[in-house]
Design a protein around this motif. Structure first.
Motif, PDB file in Angstrom:
ATOM      1  N   MET A   1      91.208  38.831  72.583  1.00 20.00           N
ATOM      2  CA  MET A   1      92.615  38.605  72.283  1.00 20.00           C
ATOM      3  C   MET A   1      92.791  38.534  70.774  1.00 20.00           C
ATOM      4  O   MET A   1      91.994  37.944  70.074  1.00 20.00           O
ATOM      5  CB  MET A   1      93.082  37.302  72.943  1.00 20.00           C
ATOM      6  N   ASP A   2      93.852  39.125  70.285  1.00 21.68           N
ATOM      7  CA  ASP A   2      94.159  39.162  68.855  1.00 21.68           C
ATOM      8  C   ASP A   2      94.463  37.750  68.355  1.00 21.68           C
ATOM      9  O   ASP A   2      95.239  37.023  68.960  1.00 21.68           O
ATOM     10  CB  ASP A   2      95.373  40.076  68.658  1.00 21.68           C
ATOM     11  N   SER A   3      93.868  37.367  67.236  1.00 25.53           N
ATOM     12  CA  SER A   3      94.069  36.012  66.725  1.00 25.53           C
ATOM     13  C   SER A   3      95.493  35.780  66.236  1.00 25.53           C
ATOM     14  O   SER A   3      95.903  34.639  66.064  1.00 25.53           O
ATOM     15  CB  SER A   3      93.079  35.714  65.602  1.00 25.53           C
ATOM     16  N   LEU A   4      96.265  36.837  66.012  1.00 24.85           N
ATOM     17  CA  LEU A   4      97.649  36.672  65.580  1.00 24.85           C
ATOM     18  C   LEU A   4      98.631  36.795  66.737  1.00 24.85           C
ATOM     19  O   LEU A   4      99.823  36.743  66.550  1.00 24.85           O
ATOM     20  CB  LEU A   4      97.992  37.698  64.496  1.00 24.85           C
ATOM     21  N   ASP A   5      98.120  36.944  67.936  1.00 31.73           N
ATOM     22  CA  ASP A   5      98.960  37.004  69.124  1.00 31.73           C
ATOM     23  C   ASP A   5      99.466  35.588  69.404  1.00 31.73           C
ATOM     24  O   ASP A   5      98.664  34.664  69.517  1.00 31.73           O
ATOM     25  CB  ASP A   5      98.119  37.518  70.299  1.00 31.73           C
ATOM     26  N   PRO A   6     100.795  35.395  69.523  1.00 29.09           N
ATOM     27  CA  PRO A   6     101.313  34.057  69.780  1.00 29.09           C
ATOM     28  C   PRO A   6     100.704  33.389  71.009  1.00 29.09           C
ATOM     29  O   PRO A   6     100.551  32.178  71.051  1.00 29.09           O
ATOM     30  CB  PRO A   6     102.819  34.277  69.977  1.00 29.09           C
ATOM     31  N   LYS A   7     100.313  34.185  71.999  1.00 28.99           N
ATOM     32  CA  LYS A   7      99.710  33.617  73.199  1.00 28.99           C
ATOM     33  C   LYS A   7      98.330  33.024  72.911  1.00 28.99           C
ATOM     34  O   LYS A   7      97.815  32.244  73.682  1.00 28.99           O
ATOM     35  CB  LYS A   7      99.621  34.683  74.296  1.00 28.99           C
ATOM     36  N   ALA A   8      97.735  33.399  71.776  1.00 21.38           N
ATOM     37  CA  ALA A   8      96.428  32.866  71.399  1.00 21.38           C
ATOM     38  C   ALA A   8      96.565  31.475  70.779  1.00 21.38           C
ATOM     39  O   ALA A   8      95.570  30.840  70.462  1.00 21.38           O
ATOM     40  CB  ALA A   8      95.738  33.807  70.413  1.00 21.38           C
ATOM     41  N   LEU A  13      99.666  32.040  59.564  1.00 22.05           N
ATOM     42  CA  LEU A  13      98.880  33.115  58.990  1.00 22.05           C
ATOM     43  C   LEU A  13      97.979  32.542  57.904  1.00 22.05           C
ATOM     44  O   LEU A  13      98.442  31.776  57.061  1.00 22.05           O
ATOM     45  CB  LEU A  13      99.829  34.147  58.370  1.00 22.05           C
ATOM     46  N   ASP A  14      96.709  32.896  57.931  1.00 24.48           N
ATOM     47  CA  ASP A  14      95.797  32.553  56.836  1.00 24.48           C
ATOM     48  C   ASP A  14      95.896  33.688  55.828  1.00 24.48           C
ATOM     49  O   ASP A  14      95.269  34.727  55.986  1.00 24.48           O
ATOM     50  CB  ASP A  14      94.371  32.397  57.354  1.00 24.48           C
ATOM     51  N   ILE A  15      96.715  33.507  54.808  1.00 24.88           N
ATOM     52  CA  ILE A  15      96.994  34.561  53.837  1.00 24.88           C
ATOM     53  C   ILE A  15      95.741  34.969  53.066  1.00 24.88           C
ATOM     54  O   ILE A  15      95.675  36.051  52.498  1.00 24.88           O
ATOM     55  CB  ILE A  15      98.148  34.146  52.889  1.00 24.88           C
ATOM     56  N   TYR A  16      94.716  34.123  53.062  1.00 31.31           N
ATOM     57  CA  TYR A  16      93.467  34.424  52.361  1.00 31.31           C
ATOM     58  C   TYR A  16      92.491  35.235  53.211  1.00 31.31           C
ATOM     59  O   TYR A  16      91.476  35.692  52.711  1.00 31.31           O
ATOM     60  CB  TYR A  16      92.801  33.131  51.878  1.00 31.31           C
ATOM     61  N   SER A  18      91.758  38.545  54.734  1.00 35.67           N
ATOM     62  CA  SER A  18      92.248  39.908  54.526  1.00 35.67           C
ATOM     63  C   SER A  18      92.562  40.626  55.837  1.00 35.67           C
ATOM     64  O   SER A  18      93.501  41.417  55.901  1.00 35.67           O
ATOM     65  CB  SER A  18      91.262  40.716  53.690  1.00 35.67           C
ATOM     66  N   GLN A  19      91.805  40.359  56.883  1.00 36.14           N
ATOM     67  CA  GLN A  19      92.056  40.997  58.183  1.00 36.14           C
ATOM     68  C   GLN A  19      93.387  40.525  58.764  1.00 36.14           C
ATOM     69  O   GLN A  19      94.192  41.330  59.214  1.00 36.14           O
ATOM     70  CB  GLN A  19      90.909  40.691  59.157  1.00 36.14           C
ATOM     71  N   GLN A  20      93.617  39.217  58.754  1.00 44.64           N
ATOM     72  CA  GLN A  20      94.885  38.688  59.268  1.00 44.64           C
ATOM     73  C   GLN A  20      96.052  39.193  58.443  1.00 44.64           C
ATOM     74  O   GLN A  20      97.099  39.575  58.982  1.00 44.64           O
ATOM     75  CB  GLN A  20      94.885  37.150  59.233  1.00 44.64           C
ATOM     76  N   ARG A  21      95.879  39.191  57.130  1.00 49.55           N
ATOM     77  CA  ARG A  21      96.940  39.626  56.219  1.00 49.55           C
ATOM     78  C   ARG A  21      97.297  41.098  56.475  1.00 49.55           C
ATOM     79  O   ARG A  21      98.460  41.458  56.601  1.00 49.55           O
ATOM     80  CB  ARG A  21      96.495  39.410  54.778  1.00 49.55           C
ATOM     81  N   SER A  22      96.286  41.933  56.599  1.00 49.46           N
ATOM     82  CA  SER A  22      96.499  43.353  56.839  1.00 49.46           C
ATOM     83  C   SER A  22      97.175  43.591  58.188  1.00 49.46           C
ATOM     84  O   SER A  22      98.121  44.379  58.299  1.00 49.46           O
ATOM     85  CB  SER A  22      95.150  44.072  56.786  1.00 49.46           C
ATOM     86  N   THR A  23      96.703  42.903  59.215  1.00 54.48           N
ATOM     87  CA  THR A  23      97.268  43.047  60.556  1.00 54.48           C
ATOM     88  C   THR A  23      98.729  42.626  60.591  1.00 54.48           C
ATOM     89  O   THR A  23      99.581  43.336  61.132  1.00 54.48           O
ATOM     90  CB  THR A  23      96.458  42.215  61.575  1.00 54.48           C
ATOM     91  N   MET A  24      99.031  41.479  59.996  1.00 53.03           N
ATOM     92  CA  MET A  24     100.404  40.974  60.026  1.00 53.03           C
ATOM     93  C   MET A  24     101.327  41.862  59.200  1.00 53.03           C
ATOM     94  O   MET A  24     102.448  42.148  59.622  1.00 53.03           O
ATOM     95  CB  MET A  24     100.456  39.534  59.519  1.00 53.03           C
ATOM     96  N   ALA A  25     100.880  42.326  58.054  1.00 51.89           N
ATOM     97  CA  ALA A  25     101.699  43.219  57.229  1.00 51.89           C
ATOM     98  C   ALA A  25     102.022  44.492  58.008  1.00 51.89           C
ATOM     99  O   ALA A  25     103.164  44.958  58.017  1.00 51.89           O
ATOM    100  CB  ALA A  25     100.981  43.543  55.924  1.00 51.89           C
ATOM    101  N   LEU A  35     104.243  40.608  51.902  1.00 55.58           N
ATOM    102  CA  LEU A  35     103.870  39.518  52.793  1.00 55.58           C
ATOM    103  C   LEU A  35     103.436  38.298  51.987  1.00 55.58           C
ATOM    104  O   LEU A  35     103.847  37.172  52.281  1.00 55.58           O
ATOM    105  CB  LEU A  35     102.750  39.964  53.739  1.00 55.58           C
ATOM    106  N   LYS A  36     102.650  38.507  50.944  1.00 50.51           N
ATOM    107  CA  LYS A  36     102.216  37.389  50.088  1.00 50.51           C
ATOM    108  C   LYS A  36     103.409  36.702  49.435  1.00 50.51           C
ATOM    109  O   LYS A  36     103.462  35.478  49.372  1.00 50.51           O
ATOM    110  CB  LYS A  36     101.261  37.885  48.995  1.00 50.51           C
TER     111      LYS A  36
END
Length: 55
Positions: A1-8, A13-16, A18-25, A35-36
């Motif tokens: 499950m995607d860590s940025l999925d609300p169901k998770a 968002l952990d802006i630091y 890079s994977q989360q930042r890229s996915t959310m952007a 986004l930053k």
């Protein structure tokens, strides 16, 4: 499950992370720089960022 999925249970968002930042952007259709800037203005809560950036 995607860590940025609300169901998770991820609410911020952990802006630091890079994977989360890229996915959310990508999901929100904005650049990582935009986004930053949004995180500096409204904080890192995903629902707030989404509302702010989708205006």
């Amino acid at each position: 499950m995607d860590s940025l999925d609300p169901k998770a249970g991820k609410t911020h968002l952990d802006i630091y992370d890079s994977q989360q930042r890229s996915t959310m952007a990508s999901r929100l259709g904005v650049s990582e720089d935009r986004l930053k800037r949004a995180v500096r203005l409204v904080g890192s809560r995903i629902s707030t960022l989404r509302s702010y950036l989708e205006r």
